[in-house]
Design a protein around this motif. Structure first.
Motif, PDB file in Angstrom:
ATOM      1  N   SER A 137      -2.775 -19.945   4.498  1.00 54.23           N
ATOM      2  CA  SER A 137      -2.809 -21.094   5.108  1.00 54.23           C
ATOM      3  C   SER A 137      -1.584 -22.057   4.684  1.00 54.23           C
ATOM      4  CB  SER A 137      -4.251 -21.859   4.995  1.00 54.23           C
ATOM      5  OG  SER A 137      -4.155 -23.205   5.324  1.00 54.23           O
ATOM      6  N   ALA A 138      -1.574 -22.060   2.950  1.00 52.82           N
ATOM      7  CA  ALA A 138      -0.816 -22.677   2.179  1.00 52.82           C
ATOM      8  C   ALA A 138       0.788 -22.504   2.759  1.00 52.82           C
ATOM      9  CB  ALA A 138      -0.968 -22.611   0.958  1.00 52.82           C
ATOM     10  N   VAL A 139       0.883 -21.098   2.939  1.00 53.53           N
ATOM     11  CA  VAL A 139       2.135 -20.716   3.291  1.00 53.53           C
ATOM     12  C   VAL A 139       2.645 -21.214   4.663  1.00 53.53           C
ATOM     13  CG1 VAL A 139       3.477 -18.665   3.867  1.00 53.53           C
ATOM     14  CG2 VAL A 139       2.203 -18.670   1.911  1.00 53.53           C
ATOM     15  N   ARG A 140       1.694 -21.266   5.570  1.00 56.58           N
ATOM     16  CA  ARG A 140       2.023 -21.724   6.880  1.00 56.58           C
ATOM     17  C   ARG A 140       2.315 -23.192   6.946  1.00 56.58           C
ATOM     18  NH1 ARG A 140       1.580 -21.446  12.093  1.00 56.58           N
ATOM     19  NH2 ARG A 140       0.391 -23.015  13.578  1.00 56.58           N
ATOM     20  N   TYR A 141       1.562 -24.163   5.967  1.00 57.70           N
ATOM     21  CA  TYR A 141       1.703 -25.597   6.133  1.00 57.70           C
ATOM     22  C   TYR A 141       2.500 -26.113   5.246  1.00 57.70           C
ATOM     23  CZ  TYR A 141      -1.843 -25.586   9.725  1.00 57.70           C
ATOM     24  OH  TYR A 141      -2.585 -25.368  10.819  1.00 57.70           O
ATOM     25  N   LEU A 142       2.569 -25.415   3.903  1.00 59.34           N
ATOM     26  CA  LEU A 142       3.417 -26.221   2.713  1.00 59.34           C
ATOM     27  C   LEU A 142       4.604 -25.446   2.406  1.00 59.34           C
ATOM     28  CD1 LEU A 142       0.580 -26.706   0.402  1.00 59.34           C
ATOM     29  CD2 LEU A 142       1.298 -28.236   2.103  1.00 59.34           C
ATOM     30  N   GLN A 143       4.971 -24.095   2.842  1.00 62.85           N
ATOM     31  CA  GLN A 143       5.901 -23.543   2.329  1.00 62.85           C
ATOM     32  C   GLN A 143       7.339 -23.843   3.169  1.00 62.85           C
ATOM     33  OE1 GLN A 143       6.305 -21.774  -0.328  1.00 62.85           O
ATOM     34  NE2 GLN A 143       6.442 -19.728  -0.082  1.00 62.85           N
ATOM     35  N   LYS A 144       7.707 -25.091   2.948  1.00 69.01           N
ATOM     36  CA  LYS A 144       8.909 -25.597   3.616  1.00 69.01           C
ATOM     37  C   LYS A 144       9.797 -25.868   2.607  1.00 69.01           C
ATOM     38  CE  LYS A 144       6.036 -26.614   7.630  1.00 69.01           C
ATOM     39  NZ  LYS A 144       6.666 -25.562   8.461  1.00 69.01           N
ATOM     40  N   TRP A 149       0.033 -24.225  -6.395  1.00 65.61           N
ATOM     41  CA  TRP A 149      -0.748 -23.105  -5.405  1.00 65.61           C
ATOM     42  C   TRP A 149       0.184 -21.799  -5.390  1.00 65.61           C
ATOM     43  CZ3 TRP A 149       1.948 -21.288  -1.026  1.00 65.61           C
ATOM     44  CH2 TRP A 149       3.027 -22.125  -0.594  1.00 65.61           C
ATOM     45  N   GLN A 150       1.248 -21.744  -5.504  1.00 62.03           N
ATOM     46  CA  GLN A 150       1.995 -20.321  -5.474  1.00 62.03           C
ATOM     47  C   GLN A 150       1.466 -19.477  -6.455  1.00 62.03           C
ATOM     48  OE1 GLN A 150       4.474 -23.247  -5.372  1.00 62.03           O
ATOM     49  NE2 GLN A 150       5.946 -22.715  -3.751  1.00 62.03           N
ATOM     50  N   LYS A 151       1.212 -19.963  -7.614  1.00 62.64           N
ATOM     51  CA  LYS A 151       0.797 -19.139  -8.859  1.00 62.64           C
ATOM     52  C   LYS A 151      -0.694 -18.986  -8.749  1.00 62.64           C
ATOM     53  CE  LYS A 151       4.570 -19.984 -11.919  1.00 62.64           C
ATOM     54  NZ  LYS A 151       5.082 -20.211 -13.145  1.00 62.64           N
TER      55      LYS A 151
END
Length: 313
Positions: A261-268, A281-283
């Motif tokens: 979910s974090a990758v979808r919404y935040l990995q920008k 959150w990445q770690k």
């Protein structure tokens, strides 16, 4: 109206009720009067439906924010269901029965299954642009601040096994609970990326829950699920499998769903990391980094080596 109009079963129940209230020094007839005048119970009153449906209060005008609120409320209710099962084992003063222990662990697993399956609501159920806009209005709050989930963790295993992986070998059963608490793995997930200082998210969380967490850890030091297994059910293969399932669901599948979910919404863009309340959150989210394992002794060396890289057992 004479007694002949009542069945023997009804008369027997009335006698039992009379004996019950006599023992308390109470008059059964007064309670029957209350029953006579009370309204019939309705479904919506019993579950407080109107109150429940009024508990969603968005901070913005973005429609998908209501989805975000509802999903997190549902999640917390599932955590409460898990704690209800867990507490009946770890807070009991009775010697646990094997079938009861197994039943309750399986129930916890079933609740986790529902949580894991439901996370599609967060992964695919919101418009990314809406999310990034309304999420900035919610700072510094974060799902990281779920006190109930930390209680689930504390009740599942020995407290020292929840410390950071690089210092975990430093602590054991006899280590000071307060010292262990300062080195719990999730604290690293809420530190500022640049300075390593505690975020406001973490400071708020500790202010509200630190005393509760430390008290819980002390209270279940000898009765957490790991201790109950070793004291009463060691080697029982059906219980081993149930505990391994719990371990993998809580420490691999559940955080992996959060990570997706974090990758979808935040990995920008690196700046968007702020949308999680400042949590790193990445770690913090990838289970292969944290290596949190409730029951390491139940897993093979190969399984431990691949911890966090497989969603399913």
């Amino acid at each position: 109206m004479g007694n002949r109009n009542f069945s023997e079963e009804i008369l027997s129940q009335l006698e039992k009720l009379e004996a019950k209230y006599d023992a308390m020094g109470q008059d059964l007839s007064a309670y029957l009067d209350g029953l006579l005048h009370s309204d019939y119970l309705t479904y919506w009153d019993y579950i407080r439906l109107d109150t429940l449906l009024s508990l969603q209060t968005p901070r913005t005008s973005f429609p998908d924010e209501k989805i975000f609120i509802l999903y997190h409320q549902i999640t917390e209710l599932y955590f409460k269901l898990i704690l209800n099962e867990q507490d009946q084992l770890i807070m009991s003063t009775e010697t646990p029965e094997r079938d009861t222990f197994l039943k309750r662990v399986k129930r916890m697993n079933r609740y986790f299954d529902h949580l894991i399956d439901s996370f599609d609501v967060m992964i695919d159920g919101m418009d990314p642009e809406q999310f990034l806009n309304f999420r900035m209005s919610l700072l510094p709050s974060s799902g990281f601040q779920s006190g109930q989930y930390r209680l689930v963790e504390i009740g599942s295993t020995d407290f020292h096994l929840l410390t950071c992986s690089d210092t975990r070998d430093t602590y054991g059963d006899e280590s000071d609970v307060n010292e262990i608490y300062e080195h719990l793995y999730w604290k690293k997930g809420a530190t500022e990326l640049a300075t390593g200082k505690k975020t406001l998210t973490l400071k708020q969380f500790e202010k509200k829950y630190s005393d509760t967490f430390v008290a819980r850890a002390r209270e279940v030091r000898k009765t957490n699920l790991r201790k109950l297994y070793h004291d009463f059910f060691e080697g029982d293969q059906e219980i081993v499998e149930a505990l391994k399932n719990l371990d993998h669901r809580a420490n691999v599948q559940w955080p992996l769903m959060h990570y997706k979910s974090a990758v979808r919404y935040l990995q920008k863009d690196p700046e968007v990391i702020k949308a999680t309340g400042g949590t790193n959150w990445q770690k913090y989210l990838p289970p292969r980094r944290q290596q949190v394992i409730f029951y390491p002794e139940l897993w093979s060396a190969e399984e431990l080596a691949h911890w966090g890289t497989r969603e399913k057992l």
